[in-house]
Design a protein around this motif. Structure first.
Motif, PDB file in Angstrom:
ATOM      1  N   LEU A  43       0.984  -1.339   0.151  1.00 36.83           N
ATOM      2  CA  LEU A  43       0.007   0.043   0.100  1.00 36.83           C
ATOM      3  C   LEU A  43       0.773   1.189   0.195  1.00 36.83           C
ATOM      4  N   HIS A  44       2.126   1.206   0.620  1.00 37.07           N
ATOM      5  CA  HIS A  44       3.008   2.268   0.752  1.00 37.07           C
ATOM      6  C   HIS A  44       4.238   1.720   0.726  1.00 37.07           C
ATOM      7  N   SER A  45       5.055   2.661   0.139  1.00 37.57           N
ATOM      8  CA  SER A  45       6.554   2.187   0.030  1.00 37.57           C
ATOM      9  C   SER A  45       7.378   3.683   0.083  1.00 37.57           C
ATOM     10  N   THR A  46       8.707   3.642   0.164  1.00 38.97           N
ATOM     11  CA  THR A  46       9.375   5.107   0.370  1.00 38.97           C
ATOM     12  C   THR A  46       9.235   5.872  -1.056  1.00 38.97           C
ATOM     13  N   ASP A  47       8.922   5.084  -2.104  1.00 41.87           N
ATOM     14  CA  ASP A  47       8.680   5.664  -3.398  1.00 41.87           C
ATOM     15  C   ASP A  47       7.317   6.020  -3.533  1.00 41.87           C
ATOM     16  N   SER A  48       6.460   5.779  -2.648  1.00 37.41           N
ATOM     17  CA  SER A  48       5.026   6.280  -2.888  1.00 37.41           C
ATOM     18  C   SER A  48       4.924   7.628  -2.415  1.00 37.41           C
ATOM     19  N   GLN A  49       3.715   8.152  -2.972  1.00 34.98           N
ATOM     20  CA  GLN A  49       3.463   9.586  -2.470  1.00 34.98           C
ATOM     21  C   GLN A  49       2.696   9.295  -1.278  1.00 34.98           C
ATOM     22  N   CYS A  50       2.549  10.468  -0.342  1.00 31.41           N
ATOM     23  CA  CYS A  50       2.023  10.188   0.819  1.00 31.41           C
ATOM     24  C   CYS A  50       0.386   9.792   0.591  1.00 31.41           C
ATOM     25  N   ILE A  51      -0.028   8.740   1.155  1.00 31.93           N
ATOM     26  CA  ILE A  51      -1.409   8.157   0.843  1.00 31.93           C
ATOM     27  C   ILE A  51      -2.397   8.791   2.104  1.00 31.93           C
ATOM     28  N   GLY A  52      -1.902   9.357   2.827  1.00 27.26           N
ATOM     29  CA  GLY A  52      -2.908   9.836   3.911  1.00 27.26           C
ATOM     30  C   GLY A  52      -3.441   9.032   5.025  1.00 27.26           C
ATOM     31  N   MET A  53      -4.340   8.907   5.595  1.00 27.89           N
ATOM     32  CA  MET A  53      -4.923   8.063   6.748  1.00 27.89           C
ATOM     33  C   MET A  53      -5.441   6.881   5.979  1.00 27.89           C
ATOM     34  N   LEU A  54      -5.226   5.622   6.967  1.00 28.42           N
ATOM     35  CA  LEU A  54      -6.057   4.423   6.645  1.00 28.42           C
ATOM     36  C   LEU A  54      -7.006   3.917   7.645  1.00 28.42           C
ATOM     37  N   LEU A  55      -7.980   3.530   7.361  1.00 27.30           N
ATOM     38  CA  LEU A  55      -8.969   2.879   8.469  1.00 27.30           C
ATOM     39  C   LEU A  55      -9.434   1.416   7.672  1.00 27.30           C
ATOM     40  N   VAL A  56      -8.856   0.365   8.445  1.00 34.85           N
ATOM     41  CA  VAL A  56      -9.056  -0.915   7.980  1.00 34.85           C
ATOM     42  C   VAL A  56     -10.445  -1.248   8.343  1.00 34.85           C
ATOM     43  N   LEU A  57     -11.109  -1.769   7.388  1.00 34.31           N
ATOM     44  CA  LEU A  57     -12.449  -2.297   7.625  1.00 34.31           C
ATOM     45  C   LEU A  57     -12.544  -3.651   7.608  1.00 34.31           C
ATOM     46  N   SER A  58     -11.853  -4.375   6.971  1.00 37.42           N
ATOM     47  CA  SER A  58     -11.602  -5.878   7.151  1.00 37.42           C
ATOM     48  C   SER A  58     -10.087  -6.239   6.743  1.00 37.42           C
ATOM     49  N   GLY A  59      -9.548  -7.329   7.211  1.00 36.68           N
ATOM     50  CA  GLY A  59      -8.204  -7.889   7.102  1.00 36.68           C
ATOM     51  C   GLY A  59      -7.605  -7.219   7.900  1.00 36.68           C
ATOM     52  N   SER A  60      -6.034  -7.077   7.658  1.00 33.75           N
ATOM     53  CA  SER A  60      -4.957  -6.643   8.523  1.00 33.75           C
ATOM     54  C   SER A  60      -3.807  -5.960   7.625  1.00 33.75           C
ATOM     55  N   LEU A  61      -3.184  -5.101   8.154  1.00 33.27           N
ATOM     56  CA  LEU A  61      -1.864  -4.531   7.537  1.00 33.27           C
ATOM     57  C   LEU A  61      -0.790  -4.795   8.197  1.00 33.27           C
ATOM     58  N   ARG A  62       0.412  -4.741   7.726  1.00 28.97           N
ATOM     59  CA  ARG A  62       1.578  -4.655   8.408  1.00 28.97           C
ATOM     60  C   ARG A  62       2.451  -3.527   7.971  1.00 28.97           C
ATOM     61  N   VAL A  63       2.932  -2.887   9.071  1.00 23.26           N
ATOM     62  CA  VAL A  63       3.760  -1.565   8.901  1.00 23.26           C
ATOM     63  C   VAL A  63       5.251  -1.901   9.478  1.00 23.26           C
ATOM     64  N   TYR A  64       6.176  -1.652   8.524  1.00 23.79           N
ATOM     65  CA  TYR A  64       7.534  -2.170   8.647  1.00 23.79           C
ATOM     66  C   TYR A  64       8.629  -1.088   8.077  1.00 23.79           C
ATOM     67  N   LEU A  65       9.723  -1.399   8.600  1.00 22.94           N
ATOM     68  CA  LEU A  65      11.114  -0.631   8.076  1.00 22.94           C
ATOM     69  C   LEU A  65      11.598  -1.693   6.970  1.00 22.94           C
ATOM     70  N   LEU A  66      12.520  -1.360   6.260  1.00 23.69           N
ATOM     71  CA  LEU A  66      13.310  -2.080   5.240  1.00 23.69           C
ATOM     72  C   LEU A  66      14.617  -1.234   5.256  1.00 23.69           C
ATOM     73  N   SER A  67      15.652  -2.470   5.640  1.00 26.51           N
ATOM     74  CA  SER A  67      17.066  -1.761   5.584  1.00 26.51           C
ATOM     75  C   SER A  67      17.448  -1.902   4.407  1.00 26.51           C
ATOM     76  N   GLU A  68      18.703  -1.262   4.195  1.00 25.63           N
ATOM     77  CA  GLU A  68      19.525  -1.353   2.735  1.00 25.63           C
ATOM     78  C   GLU A  68      19.800  -2.771   2.277  1.00 25.63           C
ATOM     79  N   GLU A  69      20.061  -3.576   3.257  1.00 24.71           N
ATOM     80  CA  GLU A  69      20.262  -5.094   3.116  1.00 24.71           C
ATOM     81  C   GLU A  69      19.136  -5.840   2.732  1.00 24.71           C
ATOM     82  N   GLY A  70      17.857  -5.240   2.849  1.00 19.09           N
ATOM     83  CA  GLY A  70      16.630  -5.773   2.371  1.00 19.09           C
ATOM     84  C   GLY A  70      16.028  -6.559   3.863  1.00 19.09           C
TER      85      GLY A  70
END
Length: 224
Positions: A43-70
């Protein structure tokens, strides 16, 4: 999937809704879209434009960091009826780092655009307070994740993960591969497999293809 009535959903999930003017409510409604994502979609990465606020209606999301080594480091999960504000870093100026957001499973979300949210936050102190309150609570989750990674042995981390997933989905059967668990925990699949086999030998879990079945929850809790 049935489309929700956006004004009703916003009124139910945004505590500051009653403090908005009719014009401000119209701005939020017009700036809100209902979107569906498949499991593992980004849904969002460092190359994405700011997507604003998200409200989850169903399912789940994961928010994470990604290092240069992957290497991926999961900061926290967002479940049904919860809000993600770190995706609105362009609105909340005190957030100075980028995060990645993936769908853990098929999900439906409401996306409040950055432009509409930014206008409301600037005009309404209740909306601004809510946004920063959500950000503060999520940073507590981030600190808990860092504490586990830095100071907790992996057997305890895995026990916490399995118990949390079981409680969230109200089932002792977790339909997850070792690779999925490793990704969510930010570690190597081999590490997860080795520890799950140890848990199996101790009678804490039973393993089958794509399924981890918790068989001794009190035993897992004793590890903590």
């Amino acid at each position: 999937m049935e489309q929700p009535h956006i004004p009703t959903v916003l009124a139910e999930h945004l505590p500051f809704w009653k403090q908005l003017t009719e014009q401000q409510r119209s701005i939020l409604i017009s700036g809100t879209s209902c979107l569906s994502y498949s499991a593992d979609a980004t849904l969002h990465s460092t190359d994405s434009q700011c997507i604003g606020m998200l409200l989850v209606l169903s399912g789940s999301l994961r928010v994470y960091l990604l290092s240069e080594e992957g290497r991926e480091i999961t900061l926290y999960r967002i479940y049904q009826d919860e809000v993600c504000v770190l995706s609105a870093s362009c609105v909340l100026k005190s957030i100075t780092f980028d995060v990645f957001i993936d769908a853990v499973e098929d999900c439906q979300v409401l996306q409040l655009t950055a432009s509409s949210l930014n206008r409301i936050v600037k005009e309404n102190i209740h909306a601004e307070c809510f946004s920063y309150k959500m950000a503060t609570e999520r940073f507590s989750d981030v600190m808990w994740a860092m504490q586990q990674i830095l100071f907790m042995s992996f057997d305890k981390r895995l026990a916490i993960f399995l118990l949390d997933e079981s409680a969230m989905y109200q089932s002792d059967e977790l339909y997850m591969t070792h690779q999925q668990i490793a990704r969510l925990m930010g570690t190597a699949r081999e590490v997860v497999t080795r520890m799950l086999h140890y848990f199996s030998s101790e009678g804490y879990v039973e393993l089958s293809r794509g399924i981890v079945r918790l068989t001794d929850n009190p035993g897992l809790r004793k590890l903590l």
